[in-house]
Design a protein around this motif. Structure first.
Motif, mmCIF file in Angstrom:
data_model
loop_
_atom_site.group_PDB
_atom_site.id
_atom_site.type_symbol
_atom_site.label_atom_id
_atom_site.label_comp_id
_atom_site.label_asym_id
_atom_site.label_seq_id
_atom_site.Cartn_x
_atom_site.Cartn_y
_atom_site.Cartn_z
ATOM 1 N N LEU A 1 0.835 -1.199 0.000
ATOM 2 C CA LEU A 1 0.000 0.000 0.000
ATOM 3 C C LEU A 1 0.869 1.248 0.000
ATOM 4 C CD1 LEU A 1 -2.734 1.390 0.083
ATOM 5 C CD2 LEU A 1 -2.682 1.196 2.588
ATOM 6 N N HIS A 2 1.920 1.248 0.799
ATOM 7 C CA HIS A 2 2.846 2.388 0.784
ATOM 8 C C HIS A 2 3.397 2.628 -0.623
ATOM 9 C CE1 HIS A 2 2.867 2.666 5.151
ATOM 10 N NE2 HIS A 2 3.689 3.686 5.073
ATOM 11 N N ALA A 3 3.807 1.562 -1.278
ATOM 12 C CA ALA A 3 4.361 1.695 -2.621
ATOM 13 C C ALA A 3 3.323 2.254 -3.577
ATOM 14 C CB ALA A 3 4.873 0.343 -3.113
ATOM 15 N N ALA A 4 2.079 1.780 -3.458
ATOM 16 C CA ALA A 4 1.024 2.252 -4.352
ATOM 17 C C ALA A 4 0.686 3.722 -4.111
ATOM 18 C CB ALA A 4 -0.220 1.384 -4.168
ATOM 19 N N LEU A 5 0.606 4.129 -2.840
ATOM 20 C CA LEU A 5 0.310 5.528 -2.545
ATOM 21 C C LEU A 5 1.418 6.438 -3.048
ATOM 22 C CD1 LEU A 5 -1.168 5.162 1.062
ATOM 23 C CD2 LEU A 5 -2.423 5.765 -1.023
ATOM 24 N N ALA A 6 2.670 5.982 -2.956
ATOM 25 C CA ALA A 6 3.793 6.793 -3.450
ATOM 26 C C ALA A 6 3.764 6.910 -4.960
ATOM 27 C CB ALA A 6 5.113 6.174 -2.991
ATOM 28 N N ALA A 7 3.366 5.833 -5.646
ATOM 29 C CA ALA A 7 3.370 5.828 -7.109
ATOM 30 C C ALA A 7 2.082 6.368 -7.714
ATOM 31 C CB ALA A 7 3.609 4.405 -7.611
ATOM 32 N N GLY A 8 1.022 6.426 -6.900
ATOM 33 C CA GLY A 8 -0.270 6.851 -7.412
ATOM 34 C C GLY A 8 -1.043 5.746 -8.104
ATOM 35 N N ARG A 9 -0.572 4.519 -7.991
ATOM 36 C CA ARG A 9 -1.238 3.368 -8.600
ATOM 37 C C ARG A 9 -0.652 2.098 -7.989
ATOM 38 N NH1 ARG A 9 3.064 4.611 -11.683
ATOM 39 N NH2 ARG A 9 4.211 2.885 -12.640
#
Length: 310
Positions: free
Chosen positions: A199-207
């Motif tokens: 989830l952290h990775a997705a929030l940082a990438a926007g997807r």
């Protein structure tokens, strides 16, 4: 399609005879613990499994699922209760305690690769061959609605909670809870192990993007990528300041396991103790006048793995 309160309420009616209403207890200095590890099959997962099977229906080929462990146990238990054949694919990292429970519920167990993603691909190929109903661990609308029934039940038991601490793997549990609280309700604290930060990775990438998978909770929270269904909702609440992501180290998770045993006398698996680890470690600070709920979401582990205090 994301569920809403109407769909979640309907899901709760559909599975009311299939699941347990798990207790909430208050612990001074912590908050109100929702002991979902006492759910049928040892985790929150039967909510989504039963709802997917009942809503979509399953034919003579039965059901099939891929899982790090808990989802597989839940699908096996649901299939047994409904008189269906179940085939469960697990990765090599799955815990033997969870494999044993899958077999105990009568499912056919297949070790399908080194990681959850490899097991999922193997299970999808097998489902295409057999025609079995695929029960995804976290990225199907019926599964999210089923997991959302936990939020409905929790709100009935503990009205007025201002913050909910929830562990995150692929995001089906968080997505269901977030769907229930989308229009109004509690602030969500989404807790991930440092070794499984999808989830952290997705929030940082926007997807949703691939993320590392490792650490003590990888068998239950080790999704390579957060679910595409729930991510827009998580991103929406995060942008609105209503979802706070927190990463916790393995040491804090082990300490939370130990404290749950010492204080509550329950044996939580690492993933089940991850939400509490955010509070006990100080990595999430308790706001003044907050009324906090903490989800203990799973207990499928060897009791001897929880170390007592010295």
């Amino acid at each position: 399609m994301l569920p809403d309160r109407i769909l979640i309420t309907n899901a709760a009616r559909r599975i009311t005879a299939d699941i347990r209403r798990t207790p909430v207890i208050g612990i001074p200095g912590w908050g109100l613990l929702k002991l979902e590890l006492l759910q049928l099959a040892g985790s929150f997962k039967p909510r989504g499994a039963f709802h997917r099977i009942r809503a979509a229906g399953a034919g003579p080929a039965g059901v099939i699922a891929a899982s790090g462990g808990n989802h597989g146990v839940a699908v096996a238990a649901a299939a047994q209760a409904l008189g269906l054949r179940a085939e469960i694919f697990v990765p090599e990292i799955s815990a033997e305690a969870k494999r044993a429970r899958i077999r105990a519920f009568g499912a056919h167990l297949v070790v399908g690769g080194a990681t959850y993603d490899e097991a999922r691909l193997a299970s999808e190929a097998r489902a295409a061959e057999t025609g079995a109903l695929m029960v995804h661990a976290y990225d199907q609308p019926e599964v999210l609605a089923g997991q959302g029934t936990l939020a409905l039940e929790w709100e009935e038991q503990s009205p007025g909670l201002t913050h909910l601490l929830v562990a995150v793997g692929g995001g089906g549990l968080l997505g269901g809870i977030a769907a229930w609280h989308r229009a109004n309700g509690a602030q969500l604290v989404a807790v991930e192990p440092e070794g499984c930060p999808c989830l952290h990775a997705a929030l940082a990438a926007g997807r949703p993007v691939p993320a590392p998978v490792g650490g003590v909770a990888a068998d239950s929270l080790g999704a390579r990528q957060v679910g595409g269904l729930m991510f827009p909702l998580a991103a929406e609440l995060h942008a609105a300041g209503r979802l706070t992501p927190v990463l916790v180290p393995d040491g804090a998770i082990r300490e939370a396991q130990r404290m749950l045993w010492e204080t509550v006398r329950v044996v939580a698996e690492p993933g089940g103790a991850t939400a509490l680890a955010a509070l006990l470690s100080g990595l999430w600070t308790l706001p003044r006048d907050a009324r906090v709920g903490i989800l203990v979401c799973g207990g499928n582990t060897d009791p001897g793995s929880v170390s007592p205090s010295a």
